[in-house]
Design an enzyme around this catalytic site. Structure first.
Site, PDB file in Angstrom:
ATOM      1  N   GLY A  26       0.813  -1.220   0.000  1.00  0.00           N
ATOM      2  CA  GLY A  26       0.000   0.000   0.000  1.00  0.00           C
ATOM      3  C   GLY A  26       0.842   1.264   0.000  1.00  0.00           C
ATOM      4  O   GLY A  26       0.490   2.267   0.622  1.00  0.00           O
ATOM      5  N   ILE A  76       5.165  -3.105   8.297  1.00  0.00           N
ATOM      6  CA  ILE A  76       6.223  -2.699   7.353  1.00  0.00           C
ATOM      7  C   ILE A  76       5.790  -1.385   6.713  1.00  0.00           C
ATOM      8  O   ILE A  76       4.771  -1.330   6.022  1.00  0.00           O
ATOM      9  CB  ILE A  76       6.420  -3.780   6.262  1.00  0.00           C
ATOM     10  CG1 ILE A  76       6.719  -5.131   6.923  1.00  0.00           C
ATOM     11  CG2 ILE A  76       7.520  -3.388   5.285  1.00  0.00           C
ATOM     12  CD1 ILE A  76       6.555  -6.321   6.000  1.00  0.00           C
ATOM     13  N   LYS A  88       5.893  21.998 -10.838  1.00  0.00           N
ATOM     14  CA  LYS A  88       7.303  21.793 -11.212  1.00  0.00           C
ATOM     15  C   LYS A  88       7.449  22.104 -12.702  1.00  0.00           C
ATOM     16  O   LYS A  88       6.841  21.437 -13.539  1.00  0.00           O
ATOM     17  CB  LYS A  88       7.673  20.329 -10.928  1.00  0.00           C
ATOM     18  CG  LYS A  88       9.040  19.907 -11.447  1.00  0.00           C
ATOM     19  CD  LYS A  88       9.326  18.447 -11.060  1.00  0.00           C
ATOM     20  CE  LYS A  88      10.612  17.938 -11.669  1.00  0.00           C
ATOM     21  NZ  LYS A  88      10.857  16.519 -11.360  1.00  0.00           N
ATOM     22  N   VAL A 104       1.985 -10.448   4.840  1.00  0.00           N
ATOM     23  CA  VAL A 104       2.171 -11.722   4.142  1.00  0.00           C
ATOM     24  C   VAL A 104       3.346 -12.457   4.786  1.00  0.00           C
ATOM     25  O   VAL A 104       4.449 -11.907   4.892  1.00  0.00           O
ATOM     26  CB  VAL A 104       2.443 -11.477   2.638  1.00  0.00           C
ATOM     27  CG1 VAL A 104       2.842 -12.777   1.941  1.00  0.00           C
ATOM     28  CG2 VAL A 104       1.228 -10.855   1.967  1.00  0.00           C
TER      29      VAL A 104
HETATM   30  C1  LIG Z   1      15.779   8.381  -2.116  1.00  0.00           C
HETATM   31  C2  LIG Z   1      14.600   8.164  -3.012  1.00  0.00           C
HETATM   32  C3  LIG Z   1      14.061   9.237  -3.698  1.00  0.00           C
HETATM   33  C4  LIG Z   1      12.981   9.049  -4.560  1.00  0.00           C
HETATM   34  N1  LIG Z   1      12.508  10.105  -5.274  1.00  0.00           N
HETATM   35  C5  LIG Z   1      11.520   9.900  -6.173  1.00  0.00           C
HETATM   36  C6  LIG Z   1      11.014  10.967  -6.957  1.00  0.00           C
HETATM   37  O1  LIG Z   1      11.435  12.119  -6.845  1.00  0.00           O
HETATM   38  N2  LIG Z   1      10.028  10.687  -7.842  1.00  0.00           N
HETATM   39  C7  LIG Z   1       9.517   9.432  -8.003  1.00  0.00           C
HETATM   40  O2  LIG Z   1       8.649   9.224  -8.849  1.00  0.00           O
HETATM   41  N3  LIG Z   1       9.955   8.427  -7.226  1.00  0.00           N
HETATM   42  C8  LIG Z   1      10.933   8.620  -6.341  1.00  0.00           C
HETATM   43  N4  LIG Z   1      11.362   7.578  -5.578  1.00  0.00           N
HETATM   44  C9  LIG Z   1      10.699   6.283  -5.709  1.00  0.00           C
HETATM   45  C10 LIG Z   1       9.392   6.311  -4.940  1.00  0.00           C
HETATM   46  O3  LIG Z   1       9.642   6.563  -3.579  1.00  0.00           O
HETATM   47  C11 LIG Z   1       8.666   4.989  -5.094  1.00  0.00           C
HETATM   48  O4  LIG Z   1       8.634   4.621  -6.436  1.00  0.00           O
HETATM   49  C12 LIG Z   1       7.248   5.105  -4.609  1.00  0.00           C
HETATM   50  O5  LIG Z   1       7.194   5.603  -3.310  1.00  0.00           O
HETATM   51  C13 LIG Z   1       6.545   3.783  -4.676  1.00  0.00           C
HETATM   52  O6  LIG Z   1       7.061   2.890  -3.723  1.00  0.00           O
HETATM   53  P1  LIG Z   1       6.372   1.479  -3.608  1.00  0.00           P
HETATM   54  O7  LIG Z   1       4.924   1.676  -3.421  1.00  0.00           O
HETATM   55  O8  LIG Z   1       6.819   0.632  -4.731  1.00  0.00           O
HETATM   56  O9  LIG Z   1       7.027   0.850  -2.291  1.00  0.00           O
HETATM   57  P2  LIG Z   1       6.823   1.218  -0.734  1.00  0.00           P
HETATM   58  O10 LIG Z   1       6.464   2.625  -0.517  1.00  0.00           O
HETATM   59  O11 LIG Z   1       8.055   0.718  -0.050  1.00  0.00           O
HETATM   60  O12 LIG Z   1       5.586   0.344  -0.277  1.00  0.00           O
HETATM   61  C14 LIG Z   1       5.713  -1.036  -0.016  1.00  0.00           C
HETATM   62  C15 LIG Z   1       4.402  -1.553   0.551  1.00  0.00           C
HETATM   63  O13 LIG Z   1       4.469  -2.962   0.612  1.00  0.00           O
HETATM   64  C16 LIG Z   1       3.991  -3.400   1.862  1.00  0.00           C
HETATM   65  N5  LIG Z   1       4.629  -4.676   2.193  1.00  0.00           N
HETATM   66  C17 LIG Z   1       5.941  -4.997   2.133  1.00  0.00           C
HETATM   67  N6  LIG Z   1       6.121  -6.272   2.546  1.00  0.00           N
HETATM   68  C18 LIG Z   1       4.890  -6.756   2.859  1.00  0.00           C
HETATM   69  C19 LIG Z   1       4.409  -7.990   3.363  1.00  0.00           C
HETATM   70  N7  LIG Z   1       5.234  -9.012   3.647  1.00  0.00           N
HETATM   71  N8  LIG Z   1       3.090  -8.127   3.594  1.00  0.00           N
HETATM   72  C20 LIG Z   1       2.224  -7.116   3.329  1.00  0.00           C
HETATM   73  N9  LIG Z   1       2.623  -5.923   2.848  1.00  0.00           N
HETATM   74  C21 LIG Z   1       3.938  -5.751   2.629  1.00  0.00           C
HETATM   75  C22 LIG Z   1       4.347  -2.294   2.838  1.00  0.00           C
HETATM   76  O14 LIG Z   1       3.516  -2.332   3.973  1.00  0.00           O
HETATM   77  C23 LIG Z   1       4.074  -1.066   1.962  1.00  0.00           C
HETATM   78  O15 LIG Z   1       2.712  -0.749   2.050  1.00  0.00           O
HETATM   79  C24 LIG Z   1      12.418   7.756  -4.703  1.00  0.00           C
HETATM   80  C25 LIG Z   1      12.939   6.687  -3.985  1.00  0.00           C
HETATM   81  C26 LIG Z   1      14.027   6.871  -3.158  1.00  0.00           C
HETATM   82  C27 LIG Z   1      14.597   5.695  -2.419  1.00  0.00           C
END
Ligand SMILES: Cc1cc2nc3c(=O)[nH]c(=O)nc-3n(C[C@H](O)[C@H](O)[C@H](O)COP(=O)(O)OP(=O)(O)OC[C@H]3O[C@@H](n4cnc5c(N)ncnc54)[C@H](O)[C@@H]3O)c2cc1C
Length: 506
Positions: A16, A46, A82, A189
């Site tokens: 999420g 997490i 932006k 999970v």
């Molecule tokens: C330093 C940095 C700067 C960034 N800057 C940018 C930017 O300027 N622009 C941009 O577009 N992107 C940027 N990003 C990337 C951006 O942060 C991510 O692409 C975006 O937040 C999406 O993350 P996500 O949803 O894939 O993962 P996350 O936000 O990590 O979410 C993971 C989810 O999975 C769930 N989860 C994990 N394991 C389990 C489990 N076992 N069971 C149930 N649930 C689980 C967690 O609870 C969480 O809800 C940046 C990233 C970093 C590291």
């Protein structure tokens, strides 16, 4: 996978973060109502990554496609406009110590042609002004802290993107997704069970037992619980070209009423620092390579850079898995977001890839009548998006002319250059047909020819000791260009006033 259903069947999105909720919104819009059943499961143990404050113009298409007006989501996410990204200190060449990568508009057509003409002369070693900053309206908007929303009388539309608070955008989308029928479950999970053919059958959770589905979307962030850990899809690291694997982030207050409408990405000793204006604060961070500096050193350097001596403001330290999985769609599982891969955030492309992945998946899955008929083609396309963005990001490092640390020298001397990049550099340096080359490579390039011209010219990649231009050299007069841009930007409102008015009305 249940191919008999008149739809994809039950879909379980695991995760999420922003990727999970963006996916939920896009799928709910594409396949509303029964028999599709979309469920998002996230862990309360997490957390989300909670960074990612910059975007590309594709984000406009995301909200427009969902019929969510800026007046609704921007105030809720402390968002700002932006116009582009400024890159100071990447080049040490005189006259090129900073350049701006604008978001272009079709109305820039005449100045783009003037820019290409000046660049052609400068590449031919004739001393004419060819720095991109002079040629784009967007640069003037950013310099003057204007919002890219002209008065409707003006027939000039400016392309733009947004800055926003990472945690808030997920929360906003969550509310909308639930309102549109997505089921939200909170649990962790603990195991993933597969069918005999390798497809995912169900996930086992800490409190709710088994949850089965026809199709799974892995949005579990860097953990990549379904794709990497369960299916064992190989991860292809970009470490040989993109050295940065860590980041440290710190907020700072805004400077009075000033509210910039650009991201600033300043090269530091072992990486670069972002400065992103939100409506209530700046987001700052240092993206660096742990092979060259440790976390304490990076935090010290960032604090010095932003002038933050207040130890009570704690920094967030993050590890980054930079690269991509070999394939994002495997059997009945699609990886979206950090679980599928990540290119360091220099051009803020991660959420754009999320959107590209889900939109392409919807198209191909629907065309294939909810089977995996077009899976291989889909994977080729998504891999190309990743690899071509990686090439453009790497170009920033390859073109640097800094000598202050080994980090910058190693980046410049890095020989892991793709054939595509090598060809672009060869054609540019030899004075060949650059536009022709970029058009030839067109389908496999993520960025437009103008973006390539901007980075190469903006970093000052030109022959040394240019010859004086002859009096009859036909290039645009920089003063005339400036006057043209200034005439246009007069029709744009102040960024701070625009954001304040939107927030007051919300
Ligand atoms: C330093 C940095 C700067 C960034 N800057 C940018 C930017 O300027 N622009 C941009 O577009 N992107 C940027 N990003 C990337 C951006 O942060 C991510 O692409 C975006 O937040 C999406 O993350 P996500 O949803 O894939 O993962 P996350 O936000 O990590 O979410 C993971 C989810 O999975 C769930 N989860 C994990 N394991 C389990 C489990 N076992 N069971 C149930 N649930 C689980 C967690 O609870 C969480 O809800 C940046 C990233 C970093 C590291």
């Amino acid at each position: 996978m249940n191919n008999q259903l008149n739809g994809p069947g039950k879909i379980l999105i695991v995760g999420g973060g922003t990727a999970g909720w963006m996916t939920a919104m896009l799928l709910a819009k594409a396949w509303p109502g029964t028999p599709s059943e979309i469920c998002l499961l996230e862990s309360s143990d997490i957390g989300i990554i909670g960074v990612g404050e910059g975007s590309t113009p594709k984000m406009r298409r995301f909200f427009d496609g969902l019929d969510i007006p800026e007046s609704q989501w921007m105030p809720a996410c402390n968002a700002t406009y932006k116009c582009g990204i400024r890159f100071p200190q990447w080049s040490t060449r005189k006259g090129y110590k900073s350049y701006y990568h604008p978001f272009f508009s079709i109305h820039d057509d005449s100045t783009v042609r003037a820019f290409a003409n000046s660049v052609a002369h400068r590449r031919a070693n004739i001393d004419v002004p060819a720095h991109p900053d002079a040629f784009f309206v967007s640069n003037h908007l950013a310099n003057d802290e204007l919002a890219p929303k002209p008065d409707p009388e003006l027939e000039y539309q400016s392309e733009y993107a947004y800055h926003f608070e990472a945690g808030l955008i997920g929360r906003f989308l969550q509310e909308r997704a639930i309102a549109s029928g997505v089921t939200h479950l909170i649990d962790t999970v603990t195991a993933v069970k597969q069918h005999d053919n390798g497809d995912i059958a169900r996930v086992e959770t800490k409190d709710r037992g088994s949850i089965a589905a026809d199709f799974f979307v892995d949005c579990t962030g860097f953990a990549s619980v379904l794709t990497s850990k369960t299916l064992g899809v190989p991860f292809l690291s970009y470490k040989d070209t993109l050295f940065n694997d860590r980041a440290v982030a710190l907020p700072t207050p805004l400077d009075g009423r000033s509210l910039p409408s650009q991201t600033i990405s300043t090269a530091l000793k072992y990486g670069w620092a972002w400065k992103i204006p939100l409506s209530n604060r700046f987001g700052n961070g240092y993206v660096y390579a742990s092979d060259y500096i440790d976390a304490d050193g990076a935090e010290r350097e960032l604090r010095e850079h932003i002038g933050l001596n207040d130890d009570s403001v704690t920094a967030r330290h993050l590890k980054m898995r930079v690269g991509r999985v070999e394939s994002s769609w495997n059997g009945n599982c699609l990886a979206v977001g950090l679980s599928q891969g990540f290119i360091e955030p220099l051009e803020a492309t991660a959420l754009m890839i999320v959107q590209d992945t889900v939109e392409n998946f919807i198209t191909r899955f629907t065309e294939g009548h909810f089977t995996d008929k077009y899976r291989a083609e889909f994977n080729v396309k998504i891999n190309l998006i990743f690899d071509s963005i990686k090439d453009y990001i790497f170009m920033h490092y390859k073109l640097n002319s800094r000598n202050d640390t080994n980090y910058w020298v190693d980046n410049r001397e890095n020989t892991h250059v793709s054939d595509s990049l090598r060809q672009i550099l060869d054609v540019w340096d030899s004075g060949g047909d650059m536009l022709g080359e970029l058009r030839r490579q067109g389908p496999r390039l993520a960025y437009s020819p103008t973006s390539w011209f901007c980075i190469l010219a903006g970093m000052g990649r030109f022959p040394r000791k240019p010859k004086k231009a002859k009096r009859n050299t036909q290039v645009s007069d920089p003063d005339e260009l400036r006057r043209y841009c200034e005439k246009i930007v007069r029709h744009f409102p102040g960024h701070r006033d625009t954001i304040d008015a939107m927030r007051a009305a919300s």
